[in-house]
Enzyme design. Structure first.
Site, PDB file in Angstrom:
ATOM      1  CE  LYS A   1      77.679 112.091  40.528  1.00 21.46           C
ATOM      2  NZ  LYS A   1      76.731 112.925  41.304  1.00 21.46           N
TER       3      LYS A   1
ATOM      4  CD  GLU B   1      74.214 122.088  37.448  1.00 24.06           C
ATOM      5  OE1 GLU B   1      74.701 122.129  38.590  1.00 24.06           O
ATOM      6  OE2 GLU B   1      73.456 121.160  37.061  1.00 24.06           O
TER       7      GLU B   1
ATOM      8  CG  HIS C   1      67.620 114.954  39.781  1.00 24.80           C
ATOM      9  ND1 HIS C   1      68.641 114.166  40.263  1.00 24.80           N
ATOM     10  CD2 HIS C   1      68.194 115.758  38.846  1.00 24.80           C
ATOM     11  CE1 HIS C   1      69.773 114.486  39.641  1.00 24.80           C
ATOM     12  NE2 HIS C   1      69.526 115.455  38.792  1.00 24.80           N
TER      13      HIS C   1
ATOM     14  CG  HIS D   1      69.751 119.314  34.725  1.00 25.24           C
ATOM     15  ND1 HIS D   1      69.309 118.414  35.677  1.00 25.24           N
ATOM     16  CD2 HIS D   1      70.997 119.681  35.107  1.00 25.24           C
ATOM     17  CE1 HIS D   1      70.259 118.225  36.579  1.00 25.24           C
ATOM     18  NE2 HIS D   1      71.294 118.987  36.262  1.00 25.24           N
TER      19      HIS D   1
ATOM     20  CG  ASN E   1      74.328 115.529  43.580  1.00 21.65           C
ATOM     21  OD1 ASN E   1      74.449 115.737  42.381  1.00 21.65           O
ATOM     22  ND2 ASN E   1      74.757 114.425  44.157  1.00 21.65           N
TER      23      ASN E   1
ATOM     24  NE  ARG F   1      81.016 113.576  41.364  1.00 17.38           N
ATOM     25  CZ  ARG F   1      81.464 113.151  40.200  1.00 17.38           C
ATOM     26  NH1 ARG F   1      82.459 112.306  40.156  1.00 17.38           N
ATOM     27  NH2 ARG F   1      80.931 113.569  39.072  1.00 17.38           N
TER      28      ARG F   1
ATOM     29  CE  LYS G   1      81.459 117.531  38.237  1.00 17.11           C
ATOM     30  NZ  LYS G   1      80.244 117.255  37.515  1.00 17.11           N
TER      31      LYS G   1
ATOM     32  CD  GLU H   1      77.229 111.831  44.712  1.00 15.81           C
ATOM     33  OE1 GLU H   1      77.494 112.362  43.629  1.00 15.81           O
ATOM     34  OE2 GLU H   1      76.077 111.656  45.143  1.00 15.81           O
TER      35      GLU H   1
END
Ligand code: NAD
Ligand code: GLY
Length: 370
Positions: free
Chosen positions: A150, A192, A259, A272, A252, A248, A234, A244
């Site tokens: 990405k 993450e 976001h 982030h 998120n 996938r 991942k 995605e």
């Protein structure tokens, strides 16, 4: 490759991201900038390294040493999420054109997720696509953003709104680079890492709960294991759904809320990973209100997030309406319908539009009026 089979890692492991002719290795371990053989992934004579003003002085010399037989040019970007823009992307294109890089050039991203996402997008679009290599230097980039292809820049109206799916030729994770990473950035990366436990790997979640101290002390073995297991998780999802179309999207978890926070704060507030941490707590709360996630799992989730000094509540200035206005622009919105990643338990996530709006509003109200 089975995630469950993975054992405590010693340095220099290699994981394959299985994407047919676009497959590539992730090399993970100590001294990988020196030992992974960066040159083998550069086919032409020219290289453009993209880094930023913080990372370049630390690690650029070691990368340059590996490329002595190439023409190496550099772009050193300003440091910060607020510079992940089309304007700054243009600096990369200008350098490529001025230094006459052709289709055989290779781009190298040396830095965190900001540098990686921008370099990847530059590689995807320069002369309709040139090869690139990821050398991620933050925990977040080593476990997430450097893997999976990405690439993007932000728009003032929305995060990562302009980009492409474009895979690197190799990911070189030199765990030694984490020695210089500030504590706050390290913890942001842990958000993450926790995400993988929550969405698909309950055994890893348990391992994380038991290894908080070792990770906070940056114990090399614990860190290498957490990075390897995250990358395995991942790689498995990306191999199953590169662009995605379905599964996938579980990667998120918390990102729709997160976001919205980053955009609301104009990319200069929470990091982030911190915004994702808040978002994961909010997604867990909505899952609990929907009856799919237990209070006990909610408590474990919040406890693990906060053990890495990560936030679980949005910024004071943000109201439920602000969330709603920004969340409808999320990339998971399809045909005008908001889809969210919700949890059915620790280690089990689902992407769904099938939640009650009233419960989402309740989640936002509770988070914003604490
Ligand atoms: P970042 O790139 O801004 O790096 C964080 C900070 O650490 C920066 O100040 C950077 O200069 C500094 N830094 C980096 N490596 C260092 C080192 N080894 N020593 C000292 N300082 C160092 O932030 P990040 O958390 O790495 O990445 C966040 C970005 O990644 C966001 O833009 C997010 O959207 C993106 N992202 C992309 C994906 C994807 O799949 N492409 C996934 C997750 C996040
Ligand atoms: N970070 C989310 C993804 O790579 O899909």
């Amino acid at each position: 490759m089975s995630v469950a089979d993975s054992t405590i890692s010693s340095p220099a492991k290699s994981i394959n991201v299985d994407l047919g002719e676009r497959s590539y290795p992730i090399h993970i371990g100590s001294e990988q900038i020196l030992q992974a053989g960066i040159g083998q992934y550069v086919q032409g004579k020219k290289v453009l390294i993209v880094s930023n003003e913080t990372i370049a002085p630390l690690y650029l010399p070691a990368v340059l040493e590996q490329l002595q037989d190439k023409q190496v040019d550099q772009v050193i970007l300003k440091d910060g999420e607020q510079y992940k823009t089309l304007d700054n992307l243009n600096l990369i294109f200008t350098q490529l054109i001025e230094k006459q890089h052709d289709r055989k050039t290779t781009l190298i991203a040396l830095g965190g997720g900001v540098v990686g996402d921008m370099t990847g997008f530059a590689a995807a679009s320069y002369q309709r696509g040139v090869p690139f290599i990821q050398i991620p230097t933050t925990l977040l980039a080593q476990v997430d953003s450097s893997v999976g292809g990405k690439t993007a820049v932000n728009h003032a109206l929305g995060k990562n709104m302009i980009g492409a799916f474009y895979q690197p030729r190799a990911v070189i994770v030199d765990t030694d680079t984490l020695a210089t990473l500030p504590e706050r950035e390290f913890c942001a990366g842990m958000a993450e890492v926790i995400k993988y436990g929550l969405i698909s790997d309950d055994a890893f979640f348990l391992w994380l709960e038991e290894n908080v101290e070792a990770l906070l002390n940056r114990d090399p073995q614990a860190l290498a294991y957490a990075i390897e297991r995250s990358c395995l998780n991942k790689a498995k999802v990306v191999s199953a759904d590169e662009t995605e179309q379905g599964v996938r999207a579980i990667l998120n978890l918390g990102h729709t809320f997160g976001h919205a926070i980053e955009t609301f704060q104009r990319y200069t507030g929470l990091l982030h990973g911190e915004a994702v941490a808040v978002g994961m707590a909010m997604a867990a709360q909505l899952s609990m209100l929907s009856g799919a996630f237990s209070q006990q799992d909610m408590d474990r989730t919040k406890a693990l997030i906060t053990s890495f000094s990560l936030p679980v509540a949005p910024p004071q200035a943000m109201q439920a309406d602000d969330f709603m206005a920004l969340m409808v622009r999320d990339k998971k919105v399809l045909d005008g319908q908001l889809r969210l990643v919700l949890l059915n338990g620790i280690g089990s996530a689902v992407v769904t539009a099938d939640f009650r709006l009233q419960l989402l509003e309740e989640t936002l109200d509770k988070a914003c009026h604490r």
